[in-house]
Design an enzyme around this catalytic site. Sequence first.
Site, PDB file in Angstrom:
ATOM      1  N   GLY A  14       0.825  -1.202   0.000  1.00 16.70           N
ATOM      2  CA  GLY A  14       0.000   0.000   0.000  1.00 16.70           C
ATOM      3  C   GLY A  14       0.858   1.250   0.000  1.00 16.70           C
ATOM      4  O   GLY A  14       0.585   2.213   0.723  1.00 16.70           O
ATOM      5  N   GLY A  20       1.826   5.052   3.436  1.00 18.98           N
ATOM      6  CA  GLY A  20       2.744   4.181   2.717  1.00 18.98           C
ATOM      7  C   GLY A  20       3.712   4.951   1.853  1.00 18.98           C
ATOM      8  O   GLY A  20       4.928   4.668   1.847  1.00 18.98           O
ATOM      9  N   SER A 138      -4.762   0.663  14.124  1.00 26.51           N
ATOM     10  CA  SER A 138      -5.499   1.927  14.217  1.00 26.51           C
ATOM     11  C   SER A 138      -5.926   2.143  15.655  1.00 26.51           C
ATOM     12  O   SER A 138      -6.190   1.170  16.392  1.00 26.51           O
ATOM     13  CB  SER A 138      -6.740   1.903  13.318  1.00 26.51           C
ATOM     14  OG  SER A 138      -7.608   2.988  13.629  1.00 26.51           O
ATOM     15  N   TYR A 151     -14.232  -2.494  10.752  1.00 27.43           N
ATOM     16  CA  TYR A 151     -12.889  -1.948  10.537  1.00 27.43           C
ATOM     17  C   TYR A 151     -12.048  -2.076  11.796  1.00 27.43           C
ATOM     18  O   TYR A 151     -10.903  -2.547  11.761  1.00 27.43           O
ATOM     19  CB  TYR A 151     -12.985  -0.485  10.104  1.00 27.43           C
ATOM     20  CG  TYR A 151     -11.646   0.206   9.992  1.00 27.43           C
ATOM     21  CD1 TYR A 151     -10.816  -0.023   8.902  1.00 27.43           C
ATOM     22  CD2 TYR A 151     -11.207   1.083  10.989  1.00 27.43           C
ATOM     23  CE1 TYR A 151      -9.570   0.605   8.798  1.00 27.43           C
ATOM     24  CE2 TYR A 151      -9.977   1.709  10.896  1.00 27.43           C
ATOM     25  CZ  TYR A 151      -9.166   1.465   9.799  1.00 27.43           C
ATOM     26  OH  TYR A 151      -7.928   2.078   9.711  1.00 27.43           O
TER      27      TYR A 151
END
Length: 250
Positions: A14, A20, A138, A151
């Site tokens: 990514g 990234g 996250s 998520y």
Amino acid sequence: MTQKLKNKVAVVTGGSSGIGLATAKLFAQQGAQVVITGRNTTNLDNAIVEIGANSLAIPGDVANLADLDRIYQTVSDKLGKIDVLIINAAVYVLAPLANFTEEQFDKLSDINFKGTFFSVQKALPYLNDGASIVLTSSVVAEKGVPNHSAYAATKAAVRSLARSFSAELLDRRIRVNVLTPGPVDTPVFETITSTKAEAEAAKAGMGNFTPAKRVASAHEIAEANLYLASDDSAFMIGGEILIDGGIRSL
């Protein structure tokens, strides 16, 4: 100034935008030969121009195991063994629990969880002993936030994987750590909104959600990736760097 990744081979999944890309650029500045992956060839081509010399782009989908085999074999053929692996590829899909679809769930799971697991597994034969692996989680992995259930669960899984992977790879001195950012100024806001104005509003709202009252820059997160990738963090194994503007702590 000493380059912290001089003559190292670093792969960033990514790597064509956002965190990234910022990481790939910083690693190249620090002397690494950088390989980025992604699904969009145009974005990859543009990213390589930004990164500059000693960079290579290989298109592929981390949820596709055949793509992962091809990516790592290409790296091996062109550059040799891998010293640093940054698992950054992910998607950000939000919806209320009552409305979340199986398609949305599978997309998140396939890329964020399955993609992370097999990006590491498939890399094992191509990693140098003593390599550093960084998984991107996250802040919502340990915080309840509306519309984030699936998520957040994938990112909690990522945090768990780092512990288990580290335990299994101790005999090879391969360190697996986690970078846990809060909201970051990346194109992700455009993927969850319909217009540029809505994206800017979403970014402002996320910034106000943090005690710091702003979102992070992608470069700030890249600097944390550099620490985890380099020998500076040699005593970190299965650990986590939280860089979230105070969301979890305050």
